[in-house]
Design a protein around this motif. Sequence first.
Motif, PDB file in Angstrom:
ATOM      1  N   ARG A  94     129.929 184.286  23.207  1.00 36.90           N
ATOM      2  CA  ARG A  94     130.428 185.471  23.905  1.00 36.90           C
ATOM      3  C   ARG A  94     129.452 186.611  23.649  1.00 36.90           C
ATOM      4  NH1 ARG A  94     133.533 189.433  20.672  1.00 36.90           N
ATOM      5  NH2 ARG A  94     133.623 188.718  18.499  1.00 36.90           N
ATOM      6  N   ARG A  97     131.499 193.327  24.446  1.00 33.45           N
ATOM      7  CA  ARG A  97     132.253 193.847  25.590  1.00 33.45           C
ATOM      8  C   ARG A  97     132.361 195.365  25.496  1.00 33.45           C
ATOM      9  NH1 ARG A  97     137.825 195.163  26.118  1.00 33.45           N
ATOM     10  NH2 ARG A  97     138.789 194.671  28.130  1.00 33.45           N
ATOM     11  N   SER A 127     137.125 195.243  21.799  1.00 37.13           N
ATOM     12  CA  SER A 127     137.789 193.956  21.984  1.00 37.13           C
ATOM     13  C   SER A 127     139.109 194.182  22.703  1.00 37.13           C
ATOM     14  CB  SER A 127     138.061 193.288  20.630  1.00 37.13           C
ATOM     15  OG  SER A 127     136.855 192.982  19.966  1.00 37.13           O
ATOM     16  N   CYS A 154     137.315 185.002  20.119  1.00 34.25           N
ATOM     17  CA  CYS A 154     136.567 184.628  21.326  1.00 34.25           C
ATOM     18  C   CYS A 154     137.408 184.772  22.583  1.00 34.25           C
ATOM     19  CB  CYS A 154     136.027 183.212  21.187  1.00 34.25           C
ATOM     20  SG  CYS A 154     134.702 183.095  19.977  1.00 34.25           S
ATOM     21  N   SER A 156     138.057 185.364  26.449  1.00 33.61           N
ATOM     22  CA  SER A 156     137.290 184.678  27.497  1.00 33.61           C
ATOM     23  C   SER A 156     136.848 185.591  28.630  1.00 33.61           C
ATOM     24  CB  SER A 156     138.112 183.513  28.060  1.00 33.61           C
ATOM     25  OG  SER A 156     139.332 184.005  28.598  1.00 33.61           O
ATOM     26  N   ASN A 158     134.084 187.001  28.838  1.00 35.30           N
ATOM     27  CA  ASN A 158     132.757 186.436  29.077  1.00 35.30           C
ATOM     28  C   ASN A 158     132.519 185.383  28.000  1.00 35.30           C
ATOM     29  OD1 ASN A 158     130.229 187.796  27.179  1.00 35.30           O
ATOM     30  ND2 ASN A 158     132.201 188.879  27.152  1.00 35.30           N
ATOM     31  N   LEU A 159     132.488 184.134  28.411  1.00 34.40           N
ATOM     32  CA  LEU A 159     132.410 183.027  27.455  1.00 34.40           C
ATOM     33  C   LEU A 159     131.602 181.899  28.072  1.00 34.40           C
ATOM     34  CD1 LEU A 159     133.626 182.206  24.629  1.00 34.40           C
ATOM     35  CD2 LEU A 159     135.325 180.922  25.926  1.00 34.40           C
ATOM     36  N   THR A 160     130.596 181.439  27.329  1.00 30.86           N
ATOM     37  CA  THR A 160     129.713 180.380  27.823  1.00 30.86           C
ATOM     38  C   THR A 160     129.842 179.141  26.950  1.00 30.86           C
ATOM     39  OG1 THR A 160     128.130 182.041  28.602  1.00 30.86           O
ATOM     40  CG2 THR A 160     127.337 179.784  28.415  1.00 30.86           C
ATOM     41  N   ASP A 183     142.955 181.811  26.195  1.00 35.98           N
ATOM     42  CA  ASP A 183     141.596 181.787  25.653  1.00 35.98           C
ATOM     43  C   ASP A 183     141.586 181.454  24.165  1.00 35.98           C
ATOM     44  OD1 ASP A 183     142.834 184.218  25.171  1.00 35.98           O
ATOM     45  OD2 ASP A 183     141.208 185.439  25.984  1.00 35.98           O
ATOM     46  N   SER A 187     139.497 178.359  22.765  1.00 36.67           N
ATOM     47  CA  SER A 187     138.536 178.563  21.685  1.00 36.67           C
ATOM     48  C   SER A 187     138.866 177.705  20.466  1.00 36.67           C
ATOM     49  CB  SER A 187     138.499 180.041  21.292  1.00 36.67           C
ATOM     50  OG  SER A 187     137.582 180.263  20.230  1.00 36.67           O
TER      51      SER A 187
END
Length: 258
Positions: A94, A97, A127, A154, A156, A158-160, A183, A187
């Motif tokens: 991530r 943010r 967060s 984590c 989600s 933005n999560l890869t 999420d 995770s």
Amino acid sequence: MKPEKVVVVDDNSNPSEKFRLRYLCRKFGAIYTKLPAPRTRLEALGRRSHARNLGTKALDTDLILYLDGDMLLSPKYVEEVKHYNAVLPGIYIRGRRYNIPAARQAKGIDHCLSEVAKQQNPGAPLSPGYITTPKGFVGGAAYKAAYYDKWEWCASNNLTVRRNHALEIGCWDENFVGWGEEDMDFSFRLYQLGLTPILLTSEDANAYHLEHPIDHETNALTLEKNAKYLISKFPQIADYRKEAYARYNLNVEDLLRK
């Protein structure tokens, strides 16, 4: 660097929103796909897991970036996460943010994109409310701007993750509807698989949230239902979610008894 494919999943948009989404997808070469109509009132409040699963099915790429519809990315975000996935094995990532407040959004999307391109960060990274990262905490260094993260942080937005890892854990659990905890579940299952969560602190990996009105009452309702379901699946994580739930007047012990 552009992504290999972009999939936009439409979850219950109205006709004018649907028209605009389809237009933007045609203009920028994205794939448009749409969930079926909600079957229940709760589904009408949001089907994040369903949307992400439908998007996953439409992709055949090595990496998948799950990105909320109210997020913008730094111009080199894709290049950055691809680089760190190539260097570090067995991870999911991530970026930090930031919020773009409504006052700045009022100047137009082009203004917002210009600020993002200049990497003008509006304040400290933030967060979501259900993530309880200690202020100023930075985990141990993994490699350059990559730091070891915790699964329970984590979110989600933005999560890869590598597509094969998402498939290996069965993708997103569609029993979560509305807001919250899908999420954390995703995770935790990646973490159980043996993957390491990573936070990228480079500016190129920044993500920007477009602030918008929030129905706190409805969010609290679905969070309670989703929290109860999550804790029933994984009672061992109750202590990890205790502080976050307390922010919404939810008691973990009560959830365990229900």
